[in-house]
Scaffold this motif. Structure first.
Motif, PDB file in Angstrom:
ATOM      1  N   GLU A 243      10.057   8.969 -11.840  1.00 44.04           N
ATOM      2  CA  GLU A 243       9.562   7.665 -11.405  1.00 44.04           C
ATOM      3  C   GLU A 243      10.714   6.706 -11.135  1.00 44.04           C
ATOM      4  O   GLU A 243      10.676   5.922 -10.189  1.00 44.04           O
ATOM      5  CB  GLU A 243       8.621   7.056 -12.453  1.00 44.04           C
ATOM      6  CG  GLU A 243       7.262   7.717 -12.492  1.00 44.04           C
ATOM      7  CD  GLU A 243       7.199   8.875 -13.473  1.00 44.04           C
ATOM      8  OE1 GLU A 243       8.269   9.322 -13.966  1.00 44.04           O
ATOM      9  OE2 GLU A 243       6.102   9.351 -13.735  1.00 44.04           O
ATOM     10  N   LEU A 244      11.741   6.753 -11.987  1.00 48.52           N
ATOM     11  CA  LEU A 244      12.891   5.869 -11.793  1.00 48.52           C
ATOM     12  C   LEU A 244      13.601   6.174 -10.486  1.00 48.52           C
ATOM     13  O   LEU A 244      13.994   5.265  -9.757  1.00 48.52           O
ATOM     14  CB  LEU A 244      13.868   5.997 -12.961  1.00 48.52           C
ATOM     15  CG  LEU A 244      13.423   5.326 -14.249  1.00 48.52           C
ATOM     16  CD1 LEU A 244      14.281   5.801 -15.418  1.00 48.52           C
ATOM     17  CD2 LEU A 244      13.489   3.820 -14.120  1.00 48.52           C
ATOM     18  N   ILE A 245      13.752   7.452 -10.178  1.00 49.77           N
ATOM     19  CA  ILE A 245      14.422   7.859  -8.942  1.00 49.77           C
ATOM     20  C   ILE A 245      13.571   7.455  -7.728  1.00 49.77           C
ATOM     21  O   ILE A 245      14.079   6.976  -6.727  1.00 49.77           O
ATOM     22  CB  ILE A 245      14.680   9.376  -8.929  1.00 49.77           C
ATOM     23  CG1 ILE A 245      15.636   9.758 -10.067  1.00 49.77           C
ATOM     24  CG2 ILE A 245      15.207   9.843  -7.578  1.00 49.77           C
ATOM     25  CD1 ILE A 245      16.957   9.053 -10.035  1.00 49.77           C
ATOM     26  N   ARG A 246      12.263   7.635  -7.839  1.00 39.66           N
ATOM     27  CA  ARG A 246      11.354   7.323  -6.736  1.00 39.66           C
ATOM     28  C   ARG A 246      11.295   5.816  -6.479  1.00 39.66           C
ATOM     29  O   ARG A 246      11.099   5.372  -5.369  1.00 39.66           O
ATOM     30  CB  ARG A 246       9.970   7.875  -7.056  1.00 39.66           C
ATOM     31  CG  ARG A 246       9.047   7.920  -5.886  1.00 39.66           C
ATOM     32  CD  ARG A 246       7.750   8.712  -6.109  1.00 39.66           C
ATOM     33  NE  ARG A 246       7.176   8.630  -7.430  1.00 39.66           N
ATOM     34  CZ  ARG A 246       7.161   9.642  -8.310  1.00 39.66           C
ATOM     35  NH1 ARG A 246       7.694  10.794  -8.014  1.00 39.66           N
ATOM     36  NH2 ARG A 246       6.600   9.497  -9.489  1.00 39.66           N
ATOM     37  N   GLY A 247      11.471   5.008  -7.526  1.00 40.90           N
ATOM     38  CA  GLY A 247      11.441   3.558  -7.362  1.00 40.90           C
ATOM     39  C   GLY A 247      10.039   2.990  -7.489  1.00 40.90           C
ATOM     40  O   GLY A 247       9.116   3.664  -7.926  1.00 40.90           O
ATOM     41  N   ARG A 248       9.910   1.752  -7.109  1.00 46.72           N
ATOM     42  CA  ARG A 248       8.607   1.075  -7.209  1.00 46.72           C
ATOM     43  C   ARG A 248       7.543   1.801  -6.400  1.00 46.72           C
ATOM     44  O   ARG A 248       7.812   2.339  -5.336  1.00 46.72           O
ATOM     45  CB  ARG A 248       8.712  -0.349  -6.676  1.00 46.72           C
ATOM     46  CG  ARG A 248       9.411  -1.266  -7.597  1.00 46.72           C
ATOM     47  CD  ARG A 248       9.229  -2.697  -7.099  1.00 46.72           C
ATOM     48  NE  ARG A 248       9.845  -3.604  -8.033  1.00 46.72           N
ATOM     49  CZ  ARG A 248      10.846  -4.414  -7.737  1.00 46.72           C
ATOM     50  NH1 ARG A 248      11.324  -4.445  -6.517  1.00 46.72           N
ATOM     51  NH2 ARG A 248      11.361  -5.192  -8.648  1.00 46.72           N
ATOM     52  N   SER A 249       6.322   1.737  -6.925  1.00 48.02           N
ATOM     53  CA  SER A 249       5.185   2.300  -6.198  1.00 48.02           C
ATOM     54  C   SER A 249       4.979   1.519  -4.905  1.00 48.02           C
ATOM     55  O   SER A 249       5.075   0.292  -4.906  1.00 48.02           O
ATOM     56  CB  SER A 249       3.914   2.190  -7.041  1.00 48.02           C
ATOM     57  OG  SER A 249       4.028   2.934  -8.224  1.00 48.02           O
ATOM     58  N   PRO A 250       4.662   2.227  -3.823  1.00 46.80           N
ATOM     59  CA  PRO A 250       4.346   1.495  -2.598  1.00 46.80           C
ATOM     60  C   PRO A 250       3.035   0.744  -2.799  1.00 46.80           C
ATOM     61  O   PRO A 250       2.097   1.275  -3.390  1.00 46.80           O
ATOM     62  CB  PRO A 250       4.213   2.590  -1.538  1.00 46.80           C
ATOM     63  CG  PRO A 250       3.903   3.828  -2.307  1.00 46.80           C
ATOM     64  CD  PRO A 250       4.550   3.663  -3.654  1.00 46.80           C
ATOM     65  N   LEU A 251       2.986  -0.478  -2.335  1.00 46.98           N
ATOM     66  CA  LEU A 251       1.796  -1.291  -2.531  1.00 46.98           C
ATOM     67  C   LEU A 251       0.954  -1.403  -1.277  1.00 46.98           C
ATOM     68  O   LEU A 251      -0.026  -2.136  -1.260  1.00 46.98           O
ATOM     69  CB  LEU A 251       2.209  -2.692  -3.008  1.00 46.98           C
ATOM     70  CG  LEU A 251       3.013  -2.737  -4.301  1.00 46.98           C
ATOM     71  CD1 LEU A 251       3.383  -4.172  -4.631  1.00 46.98           C
ATOM     72  CD2 LEU A 251       2.246  -2.093  -5.431  1.00 46.98           C
ATOM     73  N   ASP A 252       1.326  -0.656  -0.242  1.00 44.44           N
ATOM     74  CA  ASP A 252       0.604  -0.789   1.011  1.00 44.44           C
ATOM     75  C   ASP A 252       0.199   0.550   1.618  1.00 44.44           C
ATOM     76  O   ASP A 252      -0.076   0.636   2.800  1.00 44.44           O
ATOM     77  CB  ASP A 252       1.428  -1.596   2.013  1.00 44.44           C
ATOM     78  CG  ASP A 252       2.794  -0.982   2.264  1.00 44.44           C
ATOM     79  OD1 ASP A 252       3.120   0.063   1.646  1.00 44.44           O
ATOM     80  OD2 ASP A 252       3.542  -1.535   3.076  1.00 44.44           O
ATOM     81  N   ASP A 253       0.132   1.595   0.792  1.00 47.45           N
ATOM     82  CA  ASP A 253      -0.284   2.900   1.283  1.00 47.45           C
ATOM     83  C   ASP A 253      -1.784   2.843   1.596  1.00 47.45           C
ATOM     84  O   ASP A 253      -2.595   2.624   0.693  1.00 47.45           O
ATOM     85  CB  ASP A 253       0.008   3.974   0.235  1.00 47.45           C
ATOM     86  CG  ASP A 253      -0.416   5.341   0.698  1.00 47.45           C
ATOM     87  OD1 ASP A 253      -1.644   5.577   0.789  1.00 47.45           O
ATOM     88  OD2 ASP A 253       0.460   6.177   0.968  1.00 47.45           O
ATOM     89  N   PRO A 254      -2.186   3.016   2.863  1.00 45.23           N
ATOM     90  CA  PRO A 254      -3.593   2.848   3.218  1.00 45.23           C
ATOM     91  C   PRO A 254      -4.533   3.825   2.513  1.00 45.23           C
ATOM     92  O   PRO A 254      -5.655   3.472   2.184  1.00 45.23           O
ATOM     93  CB  PRO A 254      -3.626   3.040   4.732  1.00 45.23           C
ATOM     94  CG  PRO A 254      -2.296   3.536   5.125  1.00 45.23           C
ATOM     95  CD  PRO A 254      -1.344   3.316   4.005  1.00 45.23           C
ATOM     96  N   GLU A 255      -4.079   5.040   2.267  1.00 44.66           N
ATOM     97  CA  GLU A 255      -4.933   6.019   1.567  1.00 44.66           C
ATOM     98  C   GLU A 255      -5.180   5.563   0.129  1.00 44.66           C
ATOM     99  O   GLU A 255      -6.305   5.642  -0.368  1.00 44.66           O
ATOM    100  CB  GLU A 255      -4.276   7.402   1.580  1.00 44.66           C
ATOM    101  CG  GLU A 255      -4.007   7.960   2.960  1.00 44.66           C
ATOM    102  CD  GLU A 255      -5.274   8.302   3.713  1.00 44.66           C
ATOM    103  OE1 GLU A 255      -6.297   8.647   3.080  1.00 44.66           O
ATOM    104  OE2 GLU A 255      -5.253   8.213   4.960  1.00 44.66           O
ATOM    105  N   GLU A 256      -4.133   5.093  -0.538  1.00 41.57           N
ATOM    106  CA  GLU A 256      -4.287   4.620  -1.908  1.00 41.57           C
ATOM    107  C   GLU A 256      -5.117   3.340  -1.965  1.00 41.57           C
ATOM    108  O   GLU A 256      -5.918   3.151  -2.884  1.00 41.57           O
ATOM    109  CB  GLU A 256      -2.927   4.409  -2.569  1.00 41.57           C
ATOM    110  CG  GLU A 256      -2.234   5.714  -2.884  1.00 41.57           C
ATOM    111  CD  GLU A 256      -0.909   5.517  -3.605  1.00 41.57           C
ATOM    112  OE1 GLU A 256      -0.667   4.424  -4.160  1.00 41.57           O
ATOM    113  OE2 GLU A 256      -0.120   6.463  -3.619  1.00 41.57           O
ATOM    114  N   LEU A 257      -4.939   2.454  -0.995  1.00 38.65           N
ATOM    115  CA  LEU A 257      -5.732   1.224  -0.955  1.00 38.65           C
ATOM    116  C   LEU A 257      -7.208   1.547  -0.737  1.00 38.65           C
ATOM    117  O   LEU A 257      -8.080   0.932  -1.361  1.00 38.65           O
ATOM    118  CB  LEU A 257      -5.209   0.287   0.133  1.00 38.65           C
ATOM    119  CG  LEU A 257      -3.839  -0.332  -0.154  1.00 38.65           C
ATOM    120  CD1 LEU A 257      -3.306  -1.038   1.090  1.00 38.65           C
ATOM    121  CD2 LEU A 257      -3.904  -1.282  -1.331  1.00 38.65           C
ATOM    122  N   ALA A 258      -7.500   2.531   0.111  1.00 43.27           N
ATOM    123  CA  ALA A 258      -8.890   2.927   0.343  1.00 43.27           C
ATOM    124  C   ALA A 258      -9.499   3.512  -0.927  1.00 43.27           C
ATOM    125  O   ALA A 258     -10.645   3.196  -1.283  1.00 43.27           O
ATOM    126  CB  ALA A 258      -8.967   3.926   1.499  1.00 43.27           C
TER     127      ALA A 258
END
Length: 156
Positions: A77-92
């Motif tokens: 998770e540290l390497i990947r960084g912050r979670s994307p907050l605008d992924d349309p699939e995750e938002l749906a």
């Protein structure tokens, strides 16, 4: 993380607690906001509490690497960084979970399900998603608060 109006301060988890009571997003990764530069201050802030807590935990729990002040368990998770907050699939998926949660809370409260817009197209803007999610979350928070008040008044 993008809609700060749901947090009075960094420790306010009210909206997350309401969401957890009523909504479930199957297979969703936990949002991640810790960056490597946060590790030192987090270690310093939690060391004393962890020293008090660890002796109280069963050995099997203490052995879990996530209880240690080491980033090894969270390296990916540290390497990947912050979670994307605008992924349309995750938002749906989040919106669908909120709609189901609003429906369940309304049914439990014996109230009609408030009108919510259909799931947006994946090409919708982050702002459009924020508006739709906020409306659904506000309905959910209001329904949950009403149910909790009713339970308190009944002494449950």
């Amino acid at each position: 993380m993008r809609n700060r109006r749901y947090r009075a301060d960094a420790g306010d988890r009210t909206a997350e607690d309401v969401f957890r009571r009523w909504c479930h997003v199957a297979g969703a990764p936990r949002p991640w906001a810790v960056l490597p530069r946060h590790l030192g201050p987090l270690r310093a802030a939690t060391r004393a509490d962890l020293d008090l807590l660890l002796p109280l935990l069963p050995e099997a729990v203490r052995a879990d690497p996530r209880w240690q002040l080491s980033e090894d368990a969270y390296h990916a998770e540290l390497i990947r960084g912050r979670s994307p907050l605008d992924d349309p699939e995750e938002l749906a998926a989040l919106y669908r979970a909120l709609v189901r949660g609003v429906g369940a809370a309304a049914e439990t409260a014996g109230k009609p399900v408030p009108p919510l817009q259909p799931v947006l197209a994946t090409r919708a803007s982050a702002h459009s998603w924020d508006v739709a999610l906020a409306r659904a979350l506000e309905h959910l928070i209001a329904l949950d608060a009403g149910l909790r008040r009713r339970r308190l008044s009944l002494g449950l």
